[in-house]
Design an enzyme around this catalytic site. Structure first.
Site, PDB file in Angstrom:
ATOM      1  N   TRP A  37       6.339 -14.204 -22.379  1.00 41.02           N
ATOM      2  CA  TRP A  37       7.724 -14.277 -22.876  1.00 41.02           C
ATOM      3  C   TRP A  37       8.204 -15.732 -22.949  1.00 41.02           C
ATOM      4  CZ3 TRP A  37      12.684 -14.293 -19.769  1.00 41.02           C
ATOM      5  CH2 TRP A  37      13.809 -14.152 -20.606  1.00 41.02           C
ATOM      6  N   TYR A  80       8.275 -10.583 -28.711  1.00 40.40           N
ATOM      7  CA  TYR A  80       8.142 -11.976 -28.286  1.00 40.40           C
ATOM      8  C   TYR A  80       7.698 -12.837 -29.471  1.00 40.40           C
ATOM      9  CZ  TYR A  80       8.173 -10.187 -23.431  1.00 40.40           C
ATOM     10  OH  TYR A  80       8.498  -9.573 -22.250  1.00 40.40           O
ATOM     11  N   SER A  92      10.648  -0.118 -19.412  1.00 40.83           N
ATOM     12  CA  SER A  92      11.126  -1.421 -18.963  1.00 40.83           C
ATOM     13  C   SER A  92      12.641  -1.444 -19.011  1.00 40.83           C
ATOM     14  CB  SER A  92      10.563  -2.554 -19.832  1.00 40.83           C
ATOM     15  OG  SER A  92      11.018  -3.820 -19.370  1.00 40.83           O
ATOM     16  N   PRO A  98      10.374 -13.506 -11.604  1.00 43.83           N
ATOM     17  CA  PRO A  98      10.469 -13.770 -10.165  1.00 43.83           C
ATOM     18  C   PRO A  98      11.218 -15.061  -9.852  1.00 43.83           C
ATOM     19  CG  PRO A  98       8.268 -14.303 -10.945  1.00 43.83           C
ATOM     20  CD  PRO A  98       8.976 -13.588 -12.073  1.00 43.83           C
ATOM     21  N   LEU A  99      11.308 -15.957 -10.831  1.00 46.67           N
ATOM     22  CA  LEU A  99      11.992 -17.237 -10.631  1.00 46.67           C
ATOM     23  C   LEU A  99      13.381 -17.259 -11.274  1.00 46.67           C
ATOM     24  CD1 LEU A  99       8.977 -19.657 -11.210  1.00 46.67           C
ATOM     25  CD2 LEU A  99       9.852 -18.727  -9.069  1.00 46.67           C
ATOM     26  N   GLY A 104       5.303 -16.658 -15.550  1.00 44.53           N
ATOM     27  CA  GLY A 104       5.357 -17.322 -16.850  1.00 44.53           C
ATOM     28  C   GLY A 104       5.041 -18.789 -16.654  1.00 44.53           C
TER      29      GLY A 104
END
Length: 327
Positions: A21, A54, A158, A215-216, A290
């Site tokens: 992404w 994407y 999702s 996650p970030l 990513g």
């Protein structure tokens, strides 16, 4: 690298995985993608995530070219894509092309993804968002048929609500169709409720597996946005302008500064700490990373060393900093 079952399926996915992404085609060309996929694979990563939308399909093209160049055995890697948003509008009569999960769209979308990625089948296919205008049974039957036809192996959702996931699972169960196996939700230190609370019953009742993204927090948990939006960062991209306010949230950036101290004590950095925090959740099958360059990927993979260091005492310190700001 450890490997975990995807929900109740027999498929094993690496605890850390690599997604495309924002980066592929926009920041990462085929040569760089090939280099990063190879490095991830060498580190034990076996799952690579993508989506039809994407870069308007170009992300799938880049990943497909990289797979072709790498010549891996097809048994050795797992690849995904997602359907709902569709591709760029081409006419005034393309209402079945975008923002839908109807049968006509889905059965043609899978063929498009297979062509772009140069694959005979895709391991995991997701309904990228719920569609309130299509009966759930129609979507479930179309996704199940993809698997029956051999074009996909497992399907999931999702960013669906627990109620919608349960409804889809129960329809599939009632009609002996292929059931949804996994959900791909956003999950990080500042976004927790859906994974930890809303889905709680689904893990036992349906065997739901999770392939979590961001996650970030889109880069907030790297610490790079504490002093504004740096040039060349994800937040500086015009296509990502919608997230700039969140990236500059004062309270959260102050929390990141506190997390940096804990990460340093453990011998890592705040990004590694944030990834390790998601990874330590036993409900998470894999954490999707990513990266826009190889060094970033290699740094993020360092989260594996921090995961076992997240003791109950450390987790309590992290919670004291982040939980008041989480939703």
């Amino acid at each position: 690298m450890q490997y975990r079952r995807l929900g109740r399926s027999g498929l094993q996915v690496s605890e850390l995985s690599l997604g495309s992404w924002v980066t592929y085609h926009n920041q990462v060309d085929t040569k760089s993608a090939t280099e990063m996929l190879a490095a991830a694979f060498d580190a034990g990563v076996n799952f690579f995530d993508n989506a039809e939308v994407y870069a308007q399909g170009e992300s799938e093209v880049v990943m497909g070219e990289a797979f072709k160049a790498l010549k891996w055995n097809r048994l050795d890697y797992v690849v995904s894509t997602k359907f709902f948003w569709g591709l760029e509008r081409t006419s005034n009569t393309d209402t079945n092309r975008r923002n839908t999960l109807n049968r006509k769209y889905l059965m043609q979308a899978i063929d498009g993804s297979l062509k772009r990625m140069q694959l005979d089948f895709i391991d995991l296919v997701y309904c990228h968002r719920p569609d309130a205008n299509t009966p759930v049974e129609e979507t479930v039957r179309a996704m199940s048929d993809m698997i029956t036809q051999g074009k996909a192996l497992y399907w999931g959702t999702s960013e669906w609500s627990a109620a919608d996931i349960r409804a889809a699972w129960e329809i599939a169960d009632k009609h002996s169709l292929h059931k949804p196996v996994m959900e791909q939700p956003q999950y990080h230190l500042f976004h927790r409720s859906r994974v930890e609370n809303e889905y709680a019953r689904l893990y036992e009742d349906t065997g739901l597996g999770l392939t979590t993204w961001s996650p970030l927090a889109s880069g907030l948990l790297t610490g790079k946005y504490k002093s504004g939006i740096p040039a060349g960062s994800r937040g500086s991209l015009e296509s990502m302008s919608w997230m700039r306010d969140a990236l500059q949230d004062k309270a959260k950036n102050e929390a990141v500064a506190e997390l940096e101290k804990i990460a340093a004590e453990l011998g890592g950095n705040v990004a590694q700490l944030a990834i390790a925090w998601v990874n330590r959740n036993p409900r998470v099958s894999t954490v999707i990373l990513g990266a826009s360059k190889l060094s970033q990927l290699q740094d993020n993979l360092g989260a594996l060393a921090l995961t076992p260091k997240l003791t109950p005492e450390v987790l309590a310190r992290i919670d004291a900093i982040c939980k008041p700001l989480a939703k």
